[in-house]
Scaffold this motif. Structure first.
Motif, mmCIF file in Angstrom:
data_model
loop_
_atom_site.group_PDB
_atom_site.id
_atom_site.type_symbol
_atom_site.label_atom_id
_atom_site.label_comp_id
_atom_site.label_asym_id
_atom_site.label_seq_id
_atom_site.Cartn_x
_atom_site.Cartn_y
_atom_site.Cartn_z
ATOM 1 N N VAL A 152 0.919 -1.284 0.358
ATOM 2 C CA VAL A 152 0.244 0.083 0.114
ATOM 3 C C VAL A 152 1.569 1.498 -0.341
ATOM 4 O O VAL A 152 0.429 2.487 -0.694
ATOM 5 C CB VAL A 152 -0.400 -0.137 0.988
ATOM 6 C CG1 VAL A 152 -1.438 1.287 1.191
ATOM 7 C CG2 VAL A 152 -1.844 -1.072 0.956
ATOM 8 N N PHE A 153 1.777 0.631 0.766
ATOM 9 C CA PHE A 153 2.718 2.254 0.737
ATOM 10 C C PHE A 153 4.099 2.684 0.263
ATOM 11 O O PHE A 153 4.998 3.209 -0.061
ATOM 12 C CB PHE A 153 3.593 2.515 2.332
ATOM 13 C CG PHE A 153 2.624 2.534 3.227
ATOM 14 C CD1 PHE A 153 1.121 4.050 2.787
ATOM 15 C CD2 PHE A 153 1.555 1.499 4.148
ATOM 16 C CE1 PHE A 153 -0.252 4.497 3.994
ATOM 17 C CE2 PHE A 153 0.636 1.868 4.443
ATOM 18 C CZ PHE A 153 -0.632 2.819 4.777
ATOM 19 N N VAL A 164 -4.389 -3.330 -5.210
ATOM 20 C CA VAL A 164 -4.328 -2.543 -3.733
ATOM 21 C C VAL A 164 -4.069 -1.938 -3.936
ATOM 22 O O VAL A 164 -3.421 -1.380 -4.887
ATOM 23 C CB VAL A 164 -2.892 -3.259 -3.246
ATOM 24 C CG1 VAL A 164 -2.374 -2.649 -1.761
ATOM 25 C CG2 VAL A 164 -3.529 -5.315 -2.185
ATOM 26 N N PRO A 165 -4.753 -0.894 -2.703
ATOM 27 C CA PRO A 165 -4.560 0.513 -3.516
ATOM 28 C C PRO A 165 -2.829 1.511 -2.796
ATOM 29 O O PRO A 165 -2.325 0.682 -1.924
ATOM 30 C CB PRO A 165 -5.756 1.418 -2.276
ATOM 31 C CG PRO A 165 -6.155 -0.053 -1.074
ATOM 32 C CD PRO A 165 -5.529 -0.444 -1.837
ATOM 33 N N THR A 209 -10.542 9.957 0.213
ATOM 34 C CA THR A 209 -10.591 9.703 1.841
ATOM 35 C C THR A 209 -11.265 8.425 0.471
ATOM 36 O O THR A 209 -11.499 7.327 1.470
ATOM 37 C CB THR A 209 -12.248 10.094 1.770
ATOM 38 O OG1 THR A 209 -12.257 11.577 1.895
ATOM 39 C CG2 THR A 209 -12.735 9.440 2.633
ATOM 40 N N GLU A 210 -11.940 8.321 -0.789
ATOM 41 C CA GLU A 210 -11.854 7.192 -1.511
ATOM 42 C C GLU A 210 -11.736 6.041 -1.327
ATOM 43 O O GLU A 210 -11.316 4.278 -1.107
ATOM 44 C CB GLU A 210 -12.849 7.159 -2.501
ATOM 45 C CG GLU A 210 -13.707 8.164 -2.558
ATOM 46 C CD GLU A 210 -15.270 7.574 -1.793
ATOM 47 O OE1 GLU A 210 -15.598 6.013 -1.365
ATOM 48 O OE2 GLU A 210 -16.236 7.697 -1.000
ATOM 49 N N GLU A 211 -9.891 6.404 -1.625
ATOM 50 C CA GLU A 211 -8.693 5.626 -1.752
ATOM 51 C C GLU A 211 -8.324 5.315 0.009
ATOM 52 O O GLU A 211 -7.959 4.185 0.162
ATOM 53 C CB GLU A 211 -7.550 6.195 -1.912
ATOM 54 C CG GLU A 211 -7.545 6.332 -3.912
ATOM 55 C CD GLU A 211 -7.583 4.371 -4.650
ATOM 56 O OE1 GLU A 211 -6.468 4.090 -4.079
ATOM 57 O OE2 GLU A 211 -8.517 4.474 -4.612
ATOM 58 N N TYR A 216 -8.836 0.517 4.496
ATOM 59 C CA TYR A 216 -9.136 0.110 5.364
ATOM 60 C C TYR A 216 -10.590 -0.448 5.119
ATOM 61 O O TYR A 216 -10.157 -1.538 5.964
ATOM 62 C CB TYR A 216 -9.988 1.508 6.119
ATOM 63 C CG TYR A 216 -10.876 0.843 7.604
ATOM 64 C CD1 TYR A 216 -10.723 0.850 8.386
ATOM 65 C CD2 TYR A 216 -12.463 0.380 7.771
ATOM 66 C CE1 TYR A 216 -11.713 0.364 9.556
ATOM 67 C CE2 TYR A 216 -13.146 0.540 8.305
ATOM 68 C CZ TYR A 216 -13.062 0.580 9.740
ATOM 69 O OH TYR A 216 -13.463 -0.269 10.514
ATOM 70 N N TYR A 217 -11.063 -1.290 4.401
ATOM 71 C CA TYR A 217 -12.448 -2.228 3.840
ATOM 72 C C TYR A 217 -11.791 -3.705 3.757
ATOM 73 O O TYR A 217 -12.110 -4.749 3.806
ATOM 74 C CB TYR A 217 -13.894 -1.888 3.500
ATOM 75 C CG TYR A 217 -14.499 -0.913 4.037
ATOM 76 C CD1 TYR A 217 -15.032 -1.562 5.108
ATOM 77 C CD2 TYR A 217 -14.452 0.846 3.626
ATOM 78 C CE1 TYR A 217 -15.297 -0.316 5.688
ATOM 79 C CE2 TYR A 217 -15.003 1.326 4.161
ATOM 80 C CZ TYR A 217 -16.185 1.049 5.375
ATOM 81 O OH TYR A 217 -16.908 1.471 5.617
ATOM 82 N N LEU A 218 -10.575 -3.509 2.669
ATOM 83 C CA LEU A 218 -10.174 -4.666 2.101
ATOM 84 C C LEU A 218 -8.691 -5.186 3.444
ATOM 85 O O LEU A 218 -8.670 -6.046 3.932
ATOM 86 C CB LEU A 218 -9.031 -4.030 1.042
ATOM 87 C CG LEU A 218 -8.310 -4.923 0.631
ATOM 88 C CD1 LEU A 218 -9.478 -6.205 -0.175
ATOM 89 C CD2 LEU A 218 -7.731 -4.298 -0.929
#
Length: 351
Positions: A152-153, A164-165, A209-211, A216-218
């Motif tokens: 993610v990071f 993965v975002p 915010t959507e990302e 969070y939900y993933l």
């Protein structure tokens, strides 16, 4: 294996023992080894006898020889056909209960459970019923979770994992420090609002915010939180084909590492440079057991409701977990001494 009376068991050939966990953890003192007591004398006896005798100035040397000879002897242990059959039967039982199997092989030595109590100071995780080396499911889950967060990071150069975002931190110089805070907040938050309130200042200002919601939900569906049960169950990973390999650690400055800071600065205690790092110290070889390269492992996981819909985007959690494990095991590895190249996996030819 020879039993001379009710209290004396002698093991001449380790291949006669059908459960390696029993041999390694319980019967180690009964194995017969031969060591050099001095230049002119050898002695062959069960391990326990060498630890109940006094060999004078050679006592420590003899004990080190015993450990070395013992590890080399048990290194030759080969799993029996019955052991392999039973462990493969166990894997099939998992698969009959909707668990997925990912087959990989060790690319180098594997050292899992080095901190476990052992006659050799360093342990190894062995299944107490089947005797096979295994990797605890909690460790497998931890690796998948760490792979997810570092992807993610963009901390490590993982390939794939497009589901993965990608997020950016304000403090990119110390990503792991920030990662600890984010991981703790993910696990403890009851909902997204609480999570967002706890971590929003850690991300760059233009983070959508959507990302963050997708992140969070993933995470929540994959690994669960203190307030929510995740969809994925990670089982233990079992070796189905394996050999053992003796390895060595060779610390050179034992007295320095064992000393207290005040001893190093006191000239009375530090006579002859006893507590200084220098080439005059004798190395202290420590032998330990590992799983050798090319050992086949079955990684098992179960995904309940594998299709996840996030704002119109459908994500296959089953495929994502497999990718996380493949990427994490090939790039990061698992177990101890990963910085020395241990614990990484590659594709297995086993079908």
């Amino acid at each position: 294996m020879q039993k001379t009376n009710k209290s004396t068991l002698r093991i001449w050939d380790t291949s006669q023992v059908e459960n390696f966990s029993l041999l390694f953890n319980k019967l180690i003192s009964k194995i017969i080894v031969e060591v050099n007591i001095d230049k002119n004398r050898k002695e062959k006896a069960p391990v326990w006898q060498f630890y109940t005798k006094n060999f004078g100035k050679n006592t420590d040397k003899v004990k080190n020889q015993v450990k070395s000879a013992l590890l080399k002897k048990i290194q030759s242990y080969s799993p029996k056909n019955e052991e392999k059959r039973l462990i493969k039967q166990l894997v099939e039982t998992y698969k009959e209960n909707q668990f997925e199997e990912l087959k990989l092989k060790t690319g180098y030595h594997l050292a899992v459970g080095l901190g476990f109590p052992s006659f050799f100071e360093n342990g190894l995780t062995l299944h107490h019923i089947y005797g096979t080396p295994y990797i605890p499911g909690s460790s497998v889950k931890g690796l998948a979770r760490f792979t997810f967060l570092t992807k993610v990071f963009n901390i490590f150069p993982f390939e794939g994992l497009k589901e993965v975002p990608s997020l950016r931190l304000k403090n990119e110089d110390e990503p792991f420090k920030e990662l600890v805070k984010i991981d703790k907040t993910l696990v403890e938050s009851k909902d997204f609002e609480e999570f967002y309130k706890g971590v929003k200042d850690l991300f760059v200002e233009d983070t959508p915010t959507e990302e963050l919601k997708k992140f969070y939900y993933l995470f929540k569906e994959l690994f669960g939180t203190q307030h929510y049960r995740g969809r994925v169950i990670f089982a233990d990973a079992f070796a189905t084909e394996w050999k053992f390999k003796v390895d060595i650690m060779n610390p050179h400055y034992q007295k320095y590492y064992q000393s207290k800071p005040e001893d190093r600065g006191d000239s009375r205690n530090n006579e002859g440079g006893l507590y200084l790092i220098g080439d005059w110290h004798n190395p202290t070889p420590i032998f330990f057991l590992t799983v050798d390269k090319d050992a086949s492992f079955s990684f098992l996981y179960k995904v309940e409701k594998p299709k996840l819909n996030l704002k119109g985007e459908e994500i296959d959690l089953k495929e994502l977990v497999e990718k996380l494990l493949r990427e994490g095991l090939s790039l990061l590895g698992i177990g101890g001494k990963r910085g020395k190249g241990y614990g990484w996996f590659e594709e297995s030819k086993e079908t």
